[in-house]
Design an enzyme around this catalytic site. Structure first.
Site, PDB file in Angstrom:
ATOM      1  CG  ASN A   7      -1.874   1.098   1.298  1.00 49.35           C
ATOM      2  OD1 ASN A   7      -1.775   2.049   0.515  1.00 49.35           O
ATOM      3  ND2 ASN A   7      -2.801   1.034   2.222  1.00 49.35           N
ATOM      4  NE  ARG A  85      -6.062   1.667  -0.259  1.00 44.83           N
ATOM      5  CZ  ARG A  85      -6.068   2.824   0.390  1.00 44.83           C
ATOM      6  NH1 ARG A  85      -4.975   3.286   0.936  1.00 44.83           N
ATOM      7  NH2 ARG A  85      -7.177   3.515   0.496  1.00 44.83           N
ATOM      8  CG  HIS A 174     -12.570   3.766   3.029  1.00 45.13           C
ATOM      9  ND1 HIS A 174     -13.289   4.797   3.603  1.00 45.13           N
ATOM     10  CD2 HIS A 174     -11.268   4.046   3.249  1.00 45.13           C
ATOM     11  CE1 HIS A 174     -12.456   5.666   4.135  1.00 45.13           C
ATOM     12  NE2 HIS A 174     -11.216   5.237   3.937  1.00 45.13           N
ATOM     13  CG  HIS A 202     -13.198   2.217   6.834  1.00 47.86           C
ATOM     14  ND1 HIS A 202     -12.434   1.084   6.747  1.00 47.86           N
ATOM     15  CD2 HIS A 202     -12.341   3.243   7.032  1.00 47.86           C
ATOM     16  CE1 HIS A 202     -11.158   1.421   6.893  1.00 47.86           C
ATOM     17  NE2 HIS A 202     -11.087   2.722   7.062  1.00 47.86           N
ATOM     18  CG  LEU A 203     -16.672   5.090  11.575  1.00 48.85           C
ATOM     19  CD1 LEU A 203     -17.433   5.181  12.898  1.00 48.85           C
ATOM     20  CD2 LEU A 203     -17.232   6.097  10.565  1.00 48.85           C
ATOM     21  N   GLY A 204     -11.995   5.891  10.276  1.00 47.51           N
ATOM     22  CA  GLY A 204     -10.585   6.024  10.640  1.00 47.51           C
ATOM     23  C   GLY A 204     -10.171   7.454  10.385  1.00 47.51           C
ATOM     24  N   GLY A 206      -9.612   8.566   7.458  1.00 51.74           N
ATOM     25  CA  GLY A 206     -10.622   8.768   6.420  1.00 51.74           C
ATOM     26  C   GLY A 206     -11.825   7.936   6.827  1.00 51.74           C
ATOM     27  NE  ARG A 235      -9.334  12.622   3.585  1.00 49.42           N
ATOM     28  CZ  ARG A 235      -9.405  11.318   3.304  1.00 49.42           C
ATOM     29  NH1 ARG A 235     -10.407  10.841   2.590  1.00 49.42           N
ATOM     30  NH2 ARG A 235      -8.480  10.494   3.728  1.00 49.42           N
ATOM     31  CG  MET A 278     -12.344   9.430  18.092  1.00 48.97           C
ATOM     32  SD  MET A 278     -13.399  10.909  18.138  1.00 48.97           S
ATOM     33  CE  MET A 278     -14.224  10.811  16.566  1.00 48.97           C
ATOM     34  NE  ARG A 279      -5.581   6.627  20.257  1.00 50.97           N
ATOM     35  CZ  ARG A 279      -4.674   5.850  19.694  1.00 50.97           C
ATOM     36  NH1 ARG A 279      -4.202   4.829  20.351  1.00 50.97           N
ATOM     37  NH2 ARG A 279      -4.232   6.096  18.478  1.00 50.97           N
ATOM     38  CD  GLU A 328     -10.880  -2.281  13.540  1.00 49.86           C
ATOM     39  OE1 GLU A 328      -9.884  -2.658  14.190  1.00 49.86           O
ATOM     40  OE2 GLU A 328     -10.888  -2.186  12.301  1.00 49.86           O
ATOM     41  CG  ASN A 329      -9.596   0.741  18.748  1.00 50.54           C
ATOM     42  OD1 ASN A 329      -9.369  -0.249  19.426  1.00 50.54           O
ATOM     43  ND2 ASN A 329      -9.059   0.944  17.560  1.00 50.54           N
ATOM     44  CD  GLU A 379      -8.338  -1.052   4.106  1.00 47.09           C
ATOM     45  OE1 GLU A 379      -8.546  -0.387   3.097  1.00 47.09           O
ATOM     46  OE2 GLU A 379      -7.939  -0.540   5.176  1.00 47.09           O
TER      47      GLU A 379
HETATM   48  P1  AMP Z   1      -7.204   4.477  11.172  1.00 47.75           P
HETATM   49  O1  AMP Z   1      -7.065   5.525  10.107  1.00 47.75           O
HETATM   50  O2  AMP Z   1      -8.172   3.388  10.801  1.00 47.75           O
HETATM   51  O3  AMP Z   1      -5.879   3.943  11.649  1.00 47.75           O
HETATM   52  O4  AMP Z   1      -7.859   5.199  12.449  1.00 47.75           O
HETATM   53  C1  AMP Z   1      -7.225   6.261  13.113  1.00 47.75           C
HETATM   54  C2  AMP Z   1      -8.189   6.878  14.101  1.00 47.75           C
HETATM   55  O5  AMP Z   1      -8.603   5.897  15.056  1.00 47.75           O
HETATM   56  C3  AMP Z   1      -7.589   8.043  14.890  1.00 47.75           C
HETATM   57  O6  AMP Z   1      -8.533   9.111  14.967  1.00 47.75           O
HETATM   58  C4  AMP Z   1      -7.402   7.438  16.265  1.00 47.75           C
HETATM   59  O7  AMP Z   1      -7.467   8.398  17.295  1.00 47.75           O
HETATM   60  C5  AMP Z   1      -8.598   6.516  16.331  1.00 47.75           C
HETATM   61  N1  AMP Z   1      -8.442   5.558  17.443  1.00 47.75           N
HETATM   62  C6  AMP Z   1      -7.537   4.580  17.569  1.00 47.75           C
HETATM   63  N2  AMP Z   1      -7.659   3.975  18.788  1.00 47.75           N
HETATM   64  C7  AMP Z   1      -8.669   4.609  19.438  1.00 47.75           C
HETATM   65  C8  AMP Z   1      -9.291   4.480  20.719  1.00 47.75           C
HETATM   66  N3  AMP Z   1      -8.876   3.563  21.586  1.00 47.75           N
HETATM   67  N4  AMP Z   1     -10.308   5.302  21.014  1.00 47.75           N
HETATM   68  C9  AMP Z   1     -10.734   6.244  20.146  1.00 47.75           C
HETATM   69  N5  AMP Z   1     -10.196   6.423  18.928  1.00 47.75           N
HETATM   70  C10 AMP Z   1      -9.186   5.625  18.567  1.00 47.75           C
END
Ligand code: AMP
Length: 397
Positions: A7, A85, A174, A202-204, A206, A235, A278-279, A328-329, A379
């Site tokens: 990737n 990818r 995604h 799918h929440l990351g 992006g 974004r 987000m954390r 997931e988290n 992925e």
């Molecule tokens: P990704 O792009 O899928 O790696 O997701 C990144 C996002 O996941 C970031 O905003 C991180 O802060 C959030 N994230 C990862 N672990 C946690 C957690 N334990 N609680 C809240 N958000 C999380």
């Protein structure tokens, strides 16, 4: 059989060598901040982790580390194909394909649609083809899964010639992740995917939501580019197209500057004035930071609105699936989103929700409510499987 999955981003290279059947990973790594003095690659093999700094910081150097490590562990000869990818395949690709010179030309033709991503993907393909000239290379497109969207979902209400001559339509992204978690969700629900209508979120960094009907994408929150839809790390997601001209007039920014701000300085970062993570936002909101609270509120509100909208695409929702770093988290984001979706029959089991973190799969819906699942995405495994399938099919021809 081992597949090397690559990737390649503009400032990163993520790789994994894995068995497409068992999912077992022989070696994996992530090189980040390429092109800066902080460039480094993190490697993982058999639970052991190491970090190497990259003095020159280049993509080529990161790729060199991958080759050296493969050789050092005697894994070089185990690689039987390389899966890449590729972000944008336009309307041309609805499935993974062998990367022939003609296919690569078609990927190049999609560069205007993904000016940041496709050139980096192509550079990765070139490096890998030089390193493994004897192996098949397969492209797995982020957009391919969404090629089943009907025109009612993918057409914008703009002049028809823009679509016909310039490909102006919604593509969705995604796709590999949405396809993977939809399959896993069907397994976890113990029902055939063909009869399920799922919303996958799918929440990351992006983020996107997808309506999956019988295993096929019928709508996505992302559009022509990955900027449309949900609030993301940096974004903006949806906004009024009239905003561009207004902001340019008010601030003196050129269109490029407005686009940069919408891609890099907006979303959770823009709303909170604090962070795109987000954390960190959750911790700051807990501590009373008003911007962090607002960012969380808007993120959840927009997400819930989109899940409800996907119900229109599907006619009914059999289950909602959360995935990605946040999906997931973040028990908080999940719980607050489900709270807003009570009208559609959703309800959360708070204890199950709080337990389901750190990459575990689980059911988090309250008894008698619409099923809600957390499914860790993978992925790399999906790309490895699709690559193996393309190679196997070519062998049969
Ligand atoms: P990704 O792009 O899928 O790696 O997701 C990144 C996002 O996941 C970031 O905003 C991180 O802060 C959030 N994230 C990862 N672990 C946690 C957690 N334990 N609680 C809240 N958000 C999380």
């Amino acid at each position: 059989m081992s597949i090397l999955v690559l990737n390649s981003g503009s400032s990163s290279l993520k790789f994994a060598l894995l068995d497409p059947e068992s999912g077992e990973v022989g070696l994996s790594g992530l090189a980040e901040r390429l092109g800066t003095p902080e460039a480094a690659v993190r490697l993982e093999r058999g639970g052991e982790r190491q970090t190497r700094t990259l003095a020159g910081g280049s993509y080529a150097e990161a790729f060199g580390v991958l080759l050296t490590e493969l050789a050092a562990f005697g894994l070089r000869d185990a690689v039987s194909a390389v899966g890449h990818r590729i972000v944008h395949g336009g309307e041309r690709f609805s499935a993974p394909v062998r990367l022939t010179p003609e296919v690569l030309d078609a990927v190049r033709a999609c560069i205007p649609l993904a000016p940041l991503h496709n050139p980096a993907n192509l550079a990765g393909v070139e490096a890998a083809q030089r390193a493994f000239p004897e192996l098949p290379h397969v492209g797995v497109f982020d957009t391919a899964f969404h090629q089943t969207m009907p025109p009612v979902a993918y057409r914008y209400a703009v002049p028809e010639a823009w679509y016909r001559e310039h490909g102006v339509r919604r593509y969705g992204f995604h796709g590999t992740s949405h396809a993977y978690v939809a399959e896993r969700a069907a397994e976890l629900l113990g029902r055939p995917l063909a009869e399920l209508r799922l919303v996958t979120a799918h929440l990351g960094n992006g983020s996107s939501v997808c309506a999956v009907d019988g295993g096929k994408s019928v709508d996505s929150s992302m559009g022509l580019t990955p900027l449309e839809g949900l609030v993301m790390g940096t974004r903006s997601g949806d906004l009024d197209p009239g905003l561009h001209e207004y902001v340019a007039g008010q601030t003196g920014l050129a269109l490029g500057g407005v686009m940069r701000a919408l891609n890099k300085e907006s979303g959770l970062l823009g709303l909170s004035g604090l962070t795109n993570d987000m954390r960190e936002l959750e911790a700051a909101a807990e501590g009373g930071h008003a911007g962090a609270r607002l960012a969380l509120d808007v993120f959840v509100y927009r997400l819930a609105r989109y899940v409800a909208a996907m119900g229109v695409a599907l006619g009914r929702i059999d289950a909602l699936v959360f995935t990605g770093g946040i999906g997931e988290n973040s028990a908080l984001v999940r719980s607050r989103t489900l709270e807003r979706l009570g009208l559609l029959g959703f309800g959360v089991d708070e204890a199950a929700n709080a337990r389901t973190v750190r990459g575990e799969a689980g059911h988090i819906s309250a008894q008698g409510r619409v099923p809600v699942l957390v499914v860790p995405t993978n992925e790399e495994l999906m790309i490895a499987r699709q690559t193996a399938q393309v190679v196997a099919e070519a062998g049969q021809e």
